[in-house]
Scaffold this active site. Structure first.
Site, short mmCIF file in Angstrom:
data_model
loop_
_atom_site.label_atom_id
_atom_site.label_comp_id
_atom_site.label_asym_id
_atom_site.label_seq_id
_atom_site.Cartn_x
_atom_site.Cartn_y
_atom_site.Cartn_z
N THR A 25 -5.78 -3.52 3.70
CA THR A 25 -5.95 -4.75 4.47
C THR A 25 -7.06 -4.58 5.49
O THR A 25 -7.04 -3.62 6.26
CB THR A 25 -4.62 -5.11 5.19
OG1 THR A 25 -3.67 -5.46 4.19
CG2 THR A 25 -4.79 -6.25 6.17
N GLN A 98 -3.53 -7.49 -5.26
CA GLN A 98 -2.21 -7.06 -4.80
C GLN A 98 -1.45 -8.25 -4.24
O GLN A 98 -1.87 -8.87 -3.25
CB GLN A 98 -2.31 -5.96 -3.73
CG GLN A 98 -0.93 -5.36 -3.46
CD GLN A 98 -0.87 -4.37 -2.32
OE1 GLN A 98 -1.41 -4.61 -1.23
NE2 GLN A 98 -0.17 -3.25 -2.51
N HIS A 172 3.28 -5.95 -4.94
CA HIS A 172 3.44 -5.06 -3.78
C HIS A 172 4.93 -4.96 -3.45
O HIS A 172 5.51 -5.87 -2.87
CB HIS A 172 2.66 -5.68 -2.61
CG HIS A 172 2.50 -4.78 -1.42
ND1 HIS A 172 3.16 -3.57 -1.27
CD2 HIS A 172 1.74 -4.92 -0.29
CE1 HIS A 172 2.81 -3.02 -0.11
NE2 HIS A 172 1.95 -3.82 0.49
N TYR A 177 7.68 -4.33 3.07
CA TYR A 177 7.52 -5.79 2.94
C TYR A 177 8.66 -6.35 2.08
O TYR A 177 9.57 -5.60 1.69
CB TYR A 177 6.12 -6.11 2.41
CG TYR A 177 5.06 -5.70 3.41
CD1 TYR A 177 4.96 -6.38 4.64
CD2 TYR A 177 4.21 -4.63 3.18
CE1 TYR A 177 4.01 -6.00 5.59
CE2 TYR A 177 3.27 -4.23 4.13
CZ TYR A 177 3.17 -4.92 5.34
OH TYR A 177 2.26 -4.55 6.28
N GLY A 318 -7.19 5.42 0.09
CA GLY A 318 -7.26 4.30 1.02
C GLY A 318 -8.33 4.52 2.08
O GLY A 318 -9.43 3.97 2.02
N ARG A 319 -8.02 5.38 3.05
CA ARG A 319 -8.93 5.55 4.20
C ARG A 319 -10.29 6.09 3.78
O ARG A 319 -11.31 5.68 4.34
CB ARG A 319 -8.27 6.45 5.24
CG ARG A 319 -7.15 5.72 5.98
CD ARG A 319 -6.23 6.66 6.70
NE ARG A 319 -5.51 7.50 5.75
CZ ARG A 319 -4.79 8.55 6.09
NH1 ARG A 319 -4.71 8.91 7.36
NH2 ARG A 319 -4.15 9.26 5.17
#
Ligand code: FMN
Length: 361
Positions: A25, A98, A172, A177, A318-319
């Site tokens: 995100t 996603q 997801h 979530y 990701g990062r």
């Protein structure tokens, strides 16, 4: 065994290599949750990866309560995403969407309604709203008669994603979530068909996955789970008892690929902190026969080892992808990685810390 740089397929999706961009995100959309032109540039910069999993994308207004994130429930959003998928495809890349319902992690100042969850509860920490970071609100329990509408929102979003030119979708079901909240007994205290036994707690994920498969075909569908650790305060008293049956169920439904985000004993990130809970991926590998993608804190070397030893079919980052648009080349040539800037992770910062990370010379 294959190497990290060899091609593979996830169902109908052909990947040029086994490096995957994890969903991240970045909050660069408009207040109408329509993707902006810089999002097309950002994803196109990263098109050399085997597969891009998009940032989490809201399936409905109710499910999207984070400032400047994008949705896929209306035509304007589909048009915005078309520009993104086109830009990625022009560069020879692949991208899936996603599908996200935030459940108790949404905020009424954005959704216009009290957040919903399996049972009343409040997430720990803070959410990004248009008025800044504020504490999470108490969620109300979804009524039984509202569940068909939730499933339908996933179907509409999946169809919209295919209309927008995505190569598929990822459901997801991780990170605390909505779908994850149903899986775990820390957040699911229901006494109806969607709570109590493991079979009942898996029911919403099963029904959503079945409906999305019926709409767009299993060969376009993946799922993300985060089986171990504390997913933003969403916990389970016995993760093994839930997530191995979940993986078995997804295998029976014919899901093409499964991505697991797994925390480590020394993880330091606030939203997937250190855990002594062992990784379930070795057991899941035995029961899920589609493509398996592993995630969290992999390096070039550990990723190459995981793929060449057969622990995983691919590894997602990701990062590292935030700061290295050319991560595949950097891995291939063993070039140094650039550091990301945490202050620009989430918008609104425009292109700063987003499209301005240089490629290796
Ligand atoms: C800025 C940021 C945003 C993220 N957004 C999402 C998201 O939208 N969906 C999701 O499933 N995970 C999200 N994650 C988790 C990442 O996909 C990934 O699991 C995590 O960064 C660990 O992988 P890494 O060690 O390769 O960074 C996010 C992580 C970061 C750092």
């Amino acid at each position: 065994m294959p190497t990290l740089f060899e091609p593979t397929s996830f169902g109908a999706i052909k990947l040029a290599n086994r490096v995957v961009m994890a969903p991240v995100t970045r909050a660069r959309a408009g207040k109408d949750s329509v993707p902006t032109p810089i999002m097309a540039e950002y994803y196109a910069q990263r098109a050399s990866v085997g597969l891009i999993i998009s940032e989490a994308v809201g399936i409905s207004r109710q499910g999207l309560g984070w400032a400047y994130t994008a949705g896929i429930w209306n035509d304007a959003q589909v048009e915005g995403w078309k520009k993104v998928t086109q830009a990625v495809h022009e560069k020879g890349g692949k991208i899936v969407c996603q599908l996200w319902h935030m459940g108790r992690m949404a905020h009424s100042s954005i959704t216009g309604e009290q957040p919903v969850a399996p049972s009343p509860s409040t997430g720990p920490g803070h959410i990004h709203t248009y008025e800044g970071k504020v504490p999470y609100e108490e969620a109300r329990a979804l009524r039984l008669d509202e569940i068909p509408g939730i499933i339908e929102s996933y179907v509409v979003a999946a169809r919209n994603a295919m209309r927008a030119g995505f190569d598929g979708v990822q459901i997801h079901s991780a990170n605390g979530y909505l779908l994850d909240e149903f899986l775990r007994d820390g957040t699911n205290h229901r006494t109806d068909a969607y709570g109590g036994s493991v079979e009942n707690r898996l029911r919403l994920l099963r029904e959503v996955t079945e409906a999305v498969i019926a709409a767009i075909g299993a060969e376009h569908v993946g799922v993300r789970l985060s089986p171990n650790g504390d997913a933003q305060g969403t916990i389970d008293s016995n993760p093994e008892a839930v997530f191995i049956p979940a993986a078995k169920m997804l295998n029976e439904l014919g899901v093409a690929w499964l991505e697991l985000r797994e925390a480590n004993p020394d993880s330091h990130q606030a939203f997937a902190g250190a855990t002594e809970q062992p990784k379930l991926s070795p057991e899941i590998r035995k029961v899920f026969h589609g493509s398996l993608v592993l995630n969290q804190e992999y390096t070039r070397d550990t990723a190459m080892e995981a793929v060449s030893s057969g622990k995983a079919d691919a590894i997602s980052f990701g990062r590292a992808y935030i700061a290295n648009p050319d991560l595949v080349r950097r891995f291939q040539e063993d070039l140094p990685l650039q550091e990301y800037d945490v202050t620009t992770w989430y918008g609104p910062h425009g292109e700063k810390g987003y499209t301005d990370y240089p490629f290796a010379k």
